[in-house]
Motif scaffolding. Structure first.
Motif, PDB file in Angstrom:
ATOM      1  N   ASN A   1       0.917  -1.392  -0.574  1.00 20.61           N
ATOM      2  CA  ASN A   1       0.410  -0.182  -0.323  1.00 20.61           C
ATOM      3  C   ASN A   1       0.963   1.703   0.091  1.00 20.61           C
ATOM      4  O   ASN A   1       1.032   2.315  -0.731  1.00 20.61           O
ATOM      5  CB  ASN A   1      -0.869  -0.096   1.042  1.00 20.61           C
ATOM      6  CG  ASN A   1      -1.687  -1.513   0.859  1.00 20.61           C
ATOM      7  OD1 ASN A   1      -2.621  -1.741   0.174  1.00 20.61           O
ATOM      8  ND2 ASN A   1      -2.817  -1.045   1.990  1.00 20.61           N
TER       9      ASN A   1
ATOM     10  N   GLN B   1      -2.042   5.132   6.720  1.00 14.76           N
ATOM     11  CA  GLN B   1      -1.958   3.870   6.236  1.00 14.76           C
ATOM     12  C   GLN B   1      -1.591   2.741   8.571  1.00 14.76           C
ATOM     13  O   GLN B   1      -2.293   2.314   8.011  1.00 14.76           O
ATOM     14  CB  GLN B   1      -0.875   4.018   5.780  1.00 14.76           C
ATOM     15  CG  GLN B   1      -1.290   2.562   4.986  1.00 14.76           C
ATOM     16  CD  GLN B   1      -1.486   1.726   4.459  1.00 14.76           C
ATOM     17  OE1 GLN B   1      -2.587   2.004   3.728  1.00 14.76           O
ATOM     18  NE2 GLN B   1      -2.408   0.614   4.644  1.00 14.76           N
TER      19      GLN B   1
ATOM     20  N   GLU C   1      -2.163   4.130  10.832  1.00 15.67           N
ATOM     21  CA  GLU C   1      -3.617   5.033  11.854  1.00 15.67           C
ATOM     22  C   GLU C   1      -2.869   5.690  12.588  1.00 15.67           C
ATOM     23  O   GLU C   1      -4.330   5.751  14.008  1.00 15.67           O
ATOM     24  CB  GLU C   1      -5.065   3.628  11.909  1.00 15.67           C
ATOM     25  CG  GLU C   1      -5.230   3.097  10.653  1.00 15.67           C
ATOM     26  CD  GLU C   1      -6.225   1.977  11.009  1.00 15.67           C
ATOM     27  OE1 GLU C   1      -5.871   2.034  12.559  1.00 15.67           O
ATOM     28  OE2 GLU C   1      -6.806   1.671  10.103  1.00 15.67           O
TER      29      GLU C   1
ATOM     30  N   TYR D   1      -6.694  10.411   3.555  1.00 14.07           N
ATOM     31  CA  TYR D   1      -7.218   9.402   4.772  1.00 14.07           C
ATOM     32  C   TYR D   1      -7.489   8.599   4.606  1.00 14.07           C
ATOM     33  O   TYR D   1      -7.434   8.139   2.573  1.00 14.07           O
ATOM     34  CB  TYR D   1      -8.857  10.910   4.455  1.00 14.07           C
ATOM     35  CG  TYR D   1      -9.455  10.518   3.029  1.00 14.07           C
ATOM     36  CD1 TYR D   1     -10.946   9.758   2.963  1.00 14.07           C
ATOM     37  CD2 TYR D   1      -9.580  11.842   2.539  1.00 14.07           C
ATOM     38  CE1 TYR D   1     -11.292   9.379   2.130  1.00 14.07           C
ATOM     39  CE2 TYR D   1     -10.534  11.441   1.153  1.00 14.07           C
ATOM     40  CZ  TYR D   1     -10.948  10.547   0.847  1.00 14.07           C
ATOM     41  OH  TYR D   1     -12.098  10.379  -0.297  1.00 14.07           O
ATOM     42  N   LYS D   2      -7.836   7.464   5.062  1.00 15.90           N
ATOM     43  CA  LYS D   2      -8.362   6.548   5.114  1.00 15.90           C
ATOM     44  C   LYS D   2      -9.947   6.104   5.442  1.00 15.90           C
ATOM     45  O   LYS D   2     -10.387   6.585   6.712  1.00 15.90           O
ATOM     46  CB  LYS D   2      -7.970   5.877   6.065  1.00 15.90           C
ATOM     47  CG  LYS D   2      -7.270   4.482   5.598  1.00 15.90           C
ATOM     48  CD  LYS D   2      -6.017   3.429   6.911  1.00 15.90           C
ATOM     49  CE  LYS D   2      -5.709   2.192   6.708  1.00 15.90           C
ATOM     50  NZ  LYS D   2      -5.694   1.687   7.676  1.00 15.90           N
ATOM     51  N   ASN D   3     -10.583   5.842   4.902  1.00 16.68           N
ATOM     52  CA  ASN D   3     -12.462   5.145   4.451  1.00 16.68           C
ATOM     53  C   ASN D   3     -12.865   3.747   5.651  1.00 16.68           C
ATOM     54  O   ASN D   3     -11.463   3.402   5.965  1.00 16.68           O
ATOM     55  CB  ASN D   3     -12.685   5.067   3.220  1.00 16.68           C
ATOM     56  CG  ASN D   3     -12.452   4.324   2.908  1.00 16.68           C
ATOM     57  OD1 ASN D   3     -12.050   3.065   3.034  1.00 16.68           O
ATOM     58  ND2 ASN D   3     -13.277   3.733   1.791  1.00 16.68           N
TER      59      ASN D   3
ATOM     60  N   GLY E   1     -10.403   0.966   4.813  1.00 19.30           N
ATOM     61  CA  GLY E   1      -9.021   0.684   5.007  1.00 19.30           C
ATOM     62  C   GLY E   1      -9.017   1.342   3.807  1.00 19.30           C
ATOM     63  O   GLY E   1      -7.534   0.678   3.338  1.00 19.30           O
TER      64      GLY E   1
ATOM     65  N   LEU F   1      -6.762   3.640   0.735  1.00 27.96           N
ATOM     66  CA  LEU F   1      -6.230   4.831   1.096  1.00 27.96           C
ATOM     67  C   LEU F   1      -6.411   5.957  -0.167  1.00 27.96           C
ATOM     68  O   LEU F   1      -6.451   5.551  -0.488  1.00 27.96           O
ATOM     69  CB  LEU F   1      -4.333   4.509   1.412  1.00 27.96           C
ATOM     70  CG  LEU F   1      -4.116   6.332   1.914  1.00 27.96           C
ATOM     71  CD1 LEU F   1      -3.978   6.510   3.598  1.00 27.96           C
ATOM     72  CD2 LEU F   1      -2.268   5.753   1.944  1.00 27.96           C
TER      73      LEU F   1
END
Length: 172
Positions: free
Chosen positions: A100, A131, A133, A151-153, A156, A158
């Protein structure tokens, strides 16, 4: 024939057969050596040409090995490249995280190619923090016209967003 003469004739017969066996063995060895020299002098067929052995990479995190034959052609030249590729493509938790981060690095380099490498490296570090968190989301103004939101939903995934605004003003 007495016993001494019989023993002598047996000894002679035994030594004769041993000498004959040795002569055959010597001839066989000479033939084998000549045959091997003949074979070695012949050109080797194509299927005997040694081929390079593909590298096998090992994940840095879990140690799982993976052959590099699946990697993009020409991308792996050394064992370190093979290990890095195996780590990025591994299914362990740290391997997926690394994949990622590498994907985020590529997307950031594509979206923000007109900015310096320092700015892009900073955005990659922010993406790593999101990533992992350690931070929830961030919005950064890069200059007076460009903004970056990372941001990350809930699933998960990114997200990296670039927003360019331009204001047009004219005075009379």
């Amino acid at each position: 024939m007495n016993k001494q003469e019989q023993a002598a004739s047996v000894a002679v017969i035994g030594s004769t057969s041993e000498a004959y066996a040795r002569k055959e063995e010597v001839e066989r060895c000479i033939f084998s050596a000549d045959f091997m020299r003949f074979i070695m002098a012949q050109p080797s067929p194509d299927y005997w040409t040694p081929r390079p052995v593909p590298l096998v990479g090992a994940c840095r995190y879990c140690g799982q090995t993976r052959p590099t034959a699946e990697a993009p052609a020409g991308s792996i030249k050394t064992q370190e490249d093979a290990d890095a590729w195996a780590s990025r493509t591994c299914n362990c938790e740290q391997g997926r995280r690394l994949a990622n981060v590498w994907t985020a690095r590529g997307r950031i380099n594509a979206l923000f190619a007109d900015f310096s490498t320092d700015v892009r490296d900073m955005l990659v570090e922010i993406a790593e923090l999101v990533q992992d968190e350690e931070i929830g989301a961030t919005s950064t103004a890069l200059d007076e016209y460009s903004k970056c939101k990372i941001y990350k939903n809930a699933k998960g995934v990114l997200f990296i967003t670039r927003t360019d605004t331009s204001t047009r003003q004219e005075s009379v």
